[in-house]
Design a protein around this motif. Structure first.
Motif, PDB file in Angstrom:
ATOM      1  N   LYS A   9       0.753  -1.213   0.204  1.00 43.76           N
ATOM      2  CA  LYS A   9       0.053   0.094  -0.062  1.00 43.76           C
ATOM      3  C   LYS A   9       0.865   1.393  -0.059  1.00 43.76           C
ATOM      4  CE  LYS A   9      -4.261  -1.851   2.121  1.00 43.76           C
ATOM      5  NZ  LYS A   9      -5.217  -1.814   3.198  1.00 43.76           N
ATOM      6  N   GLN A  10       2.021   1.249   0.557  1.00 44.87           N
ATOM      7  CA  GLN A  10       2.811   2.473   0.781  1.00 44.87           C
ATOM      8  C   GLN A  10       3.414   2.645  -0.820  1.00 44.87           C
ATOM      9  OE1 GLN A  10       6.027   2.084   3.818  1.00 44.87           O
ATOM     10  NE2 GLN A  10       7.594   2.932   2.075  1.00 44.87           N
ATOM     11  N   ARG A  13       0.814   4.334  -2.990  1.00 43.69           N
ATOM     12  CA  ARG A  13       0.962   5.732  -2.521  1.00 43.69           C
ATOM     13  C   ARG A  13       1.999   6.459  -3.192  1.00 43.69           C
ATOM     14  NH1 ARG A  13      -0.627   3.709   2.610  1.00 43.69           N
ATOM     15  NH2 ARG A  13       1.711   4.160   3.407  1.00 43.69           N
ATOM     16  N   ARG A  14       3.177   5.914  -3.318  1.00 40.27           N
ATOM     17  CA  ARG A  14       4.283   6.272  -4.025  1.00 40.27           C
ATOM     18  C   ARG A  14       3.925   6.769  -5.509  1.00 40.27           C
ATOM     19  NH1 ARG A  14       9.129   4.876  -0.884  1.00 40.27           N
ATOM     20  NH2 ARG A  14       8.780   6.059   0.923  1.00 40.27           N
ATOM     21  N   ASP A  16       1.536   7.889  -6.849  1.00 45.78           N
ATOM     22  CA  ASP A  16       0.960   9.297  -7.023  1.00 45.78           C
ATOM     23  C   ASP A  16       2.024  10.551  -6.558  1.00 45.78           C
ATOM     24  OD1 ASP A  16      -1.486   8.511  -7.771  1.00 45.78           O
ATOM     25  OD2 ASP A  16      -2.591   8.339  -5.627  1.00 45.78           O
ATOM     26  N   GLU A  17       2.889  10.229  -5.569  1.00 51.28           N
ATOM     27  CA  GLU A  17       3.854  11.016  -5.145  1.00 51.28           C
ATOM     28  C   GLU A  17       4.790  11.099  -6.432  1.00 51.28           C
ATOM     29  OE1 GLU A  17       5.967   9.958  -1.557  1.00 51.28           O
ATOM     30  OE2 GLU A  17       3.961   9.002  -0.808  1.00 51.28           O
ATOM     31  N   PRO A 474      -5.431   3.615  -4.971  1.00 47.20           N
ATOM     32  CA  PRO A 474      -4.168   4.180  -4.538  1.00 47.20           C
ATOM     33  C   PRO A 474      -4.644   5.157  -3.330  1.00 47.20           C
ATOM     34  CG  PRO A 474      -4.191   4.161  -6.862  1.00 47.20           C
ATOM     35  CD  PRO A 474      -5.445   3.510  -6.763  1.00 47.20           C
ATOM     36  N   ALA A 475      -5.703   5.872  -3.682  1.00 44.19           N
ATOM     37  CA  ALA A 475      -6.040   6.930  -2.766  1.00 44.19           C
ATOM     38  C   ALA A 475      -6.665   6.221  -1.288  1.00 44.19           C
ATOM     39  CB  ALA A 475      -7.380   7.794  -3.223  1.00 44.19           C
ATOM     40  N   GLY A 478      -3.915   5.038   0.882  1.00 45.76           N
ATOM     41  CA  GLY A 478      -3.501   5.832   2.136  1.00 45.76           C
ATOM     42  C   GLY A 478      -4.224   6.180   3.128  1.00 45.76           C
ATOM     43  N   ARG A 479      -5.445   5.637   3.341  1.00 45.19           N
ATOM     44  CA  ARG A 479      -6.309   5.999   4.294  1.00 45.19           C
ATOM     45  C   ARG A 479      -6.316   5.095   5.494  1.00 45.19           C
ATOM     46  NH1 ARG A 479     -10.372   7.254  -0.191  1.00 45.19           N
ATOM     47  NH2 ARG A 479     -11.264   5.270   0.306  1.00 45.19           N
TER      48      ARG A 479
END
Length: 481
Positions: A9-10, A13-14, A16-17, A474-475, A478-479
């Protein structure tokens, strides 16, 4: 949630970063000036003074190590089994490029522009002036991926094996050199490479059980070939006097360190030749293969030095040490000593009972003009003077049918079209098959056939669940849960 799920999951998120910094998480075309092996070969011996001209390079690779130190840091890129250090300074990259560096993970694939220099410790390195993102890793590499030892993972996930074990890549590079050597030597002697059917209405050319499939439109059963032999000999009848095929064969048999149901062989047929000519040729062929693959005719295999420059020649009766044994009794006695044939050895003169496609020996019709090649206790080749009398071939097929009726599931079928082809006249011919997988084992010091097959057949594994994981938002990843 497991650590593995958390890391997955991390990394989602990356993605999108990375996109927010202006990079494509799954990249684009990247034209590099050198591969990492080329840089090491061309500049590995250069001193710091010789690199003072700052030779420029543009390279790509997978991140093998990262070491961050505030406003600077290092990473090693891996490509083609070799690694090269990259030095990154905040003031030498754009703001977003350095921010990208700060969120890179082991296993990400990047591109670098810069110049070569040596660090204070003397390591050849690239001083990065541009950093490009090319592909995001989502799954965590094995904890000890610098030397993955789990055999099940190595065979089932060969991609991880190739990332983690540079020596595995070298095995398959050696296998490629072996096949290239075989092709080069055969073509230098006038052989033509051909292709024959993998799906056959009648299987033959070896004693083995086939895999069966069905063609819906023609409403007929077909067999995955156990050997290309009978088709290649049809070409000899047609006037293609020197032919070879590097072929996939399929035999519905057990799996062991020496057997895989799908395997690769070289088969070649030489009109107007006989088994004695093929013995001489095989010794030359194998010696040159050993030299081309390893650099020497003497190769190391599991603590033994095998000399392909001095291949022994023994009749089967000489190998067994009993000149009075005949037929199946002789073969059974020989099978007990096969594992002791460590040095490369040619065994010739086989009983007719186990050689349905071979020509009888003129001096003793109970034997045929056939030989096999052994090394490291394994059969790696089989050859004979081909039977070219259609009436005798018909009789041999009928004997095989009788063996099938008696319960031998591996006996030959009757092949009417092959008999028809032979009836047009087949010249005296020598034919040979060499097991490329087993020969590759010997020449790469590999204990198992699975070590030299990129994707060996394995039992089916349980549910992997990758599709469900990749469908995650992906959003949402991050929750907090």
């Amino acid at each position: 949630m497991s650590l593995e799920d958390d890391l997955f999951k991390q990394r989602l998120r990356r993605i999108d970063e990375i996109a927010a910094l202006g990079f494509r998480p799954y990249g684009q075309r990247f034209d590099f000036s050198h591969t990492i092996p080329q840089i090491l070969a061309g500049y590995g011996s250069k001193t710091a003074q010789e690199l003072s001209g700052r030779p420029r390079v543009r390279l790509a690779g997978r991140i093998a190590t990262i070491r961050r130190m505030g406003k600077a840091g290092f990473m090693h890129l891996q490509q083609c089994g070799e690694k090269l250090q990259v030095y990154l300074r905040k003031d030498a990259l754009s703001e977003n490029e350095y921010k990208l560096y700060e969120i890179l993970d082991l296993g990400d694939i990047v591109g670098v522009d810069g110049y070569l220099f040596r660090t204070r410790t003397g390591e050849l390195s690239v001083h990065a002036e541009r950093l490009t993102f090319l592909s995001k890793i989502l799954l965590n590499l094995p904890e000890k991926w610098h030397g993955l030892e789990d055999v099940e993972i190595r065979y089932r996930q060969r991609y991880l094996d190739l990332i983690a074990n540079p020596e595995s890549r070298k095995v398959f590079e050696a296998r490629a050199r072996l096949i290239a050597s075989l092709r080069r030597q055969l073509e230098a002697r006038g052989f033509i490479e051909v292709e024959t059917p993998m799906m056959q209405p009648v299987y033959g050319g070896a004693n083995a059980r086939p895999f069966i499939t069905h063609h819906n439109t023609l409403d007929m059963d077909l067999y995955l070939r156990i050997a290309p032999e009978l088709y290649l000999k049809r070409l000899i009848v047609g006037g293609m006097e020197r032919v070879y095929e590097i072929n996939k064969n399929f035999r519905n048999e057990g799996v062991s360190t020496q057997h895989n149901p799908e395997f690769t062989m070289l088969e070649f047929y030489w009109a107007y030749a006989d088994y004695q000519l093929l013995i001489d040729f095989s010794c030359e062929l194998l010696k040159q293969c050993a030299i081309d693959v390893t650099g020497s005719a003497v190769v190391d295999y599991q603590g033994e030095k095998l000399d392909f420059g001095n291949i022994r020649r023994l009749t089967m009766r000489e190998a067994v040490g009993n000149p009075d044994l005949k037929g199946h009794a002789l073969v059974e006695a020989f099978e007990k000593i096969e594992p002791t044939l460590i040095q490369p050895t040619v065994i010739y003169e086989y009983p007719v009972e186990v050689s349905p496609l071979s020509k009888n020996n003129e001096r003793d019709p109970a034997f045929v003009d056939r030989f096999e090649i052994y090394a490291a206790g394994m059969e790696i080749g089989n050859a004979y003077t081909e039977l070219n009398d259609p009436r005798e071939q018909c009789r041999r097929f009928e004997l095989q049918l009788a063996m099938r009726d008696a319960g031998d599931e591996e006996a030959h079928q009757m092949d009417e079209d092959y008999l028809r082809a032979m009836s047009y006249g087949m010249p005296p011919t020598g034919g040979e098959g060499i097991g490329i997988d087993r020969l590759a084992m010997v020449l790469t010091n590999s204990r198992s056939i699975r070590d030299v097959i990129l994707f060996p057949l394995l039992r089916a594994e349980g549910q992997i669940g990758m599709a469900a994981r990749l469908r995650q938002d992906p959003a949402a990843a991050g929750r907090p849960e």
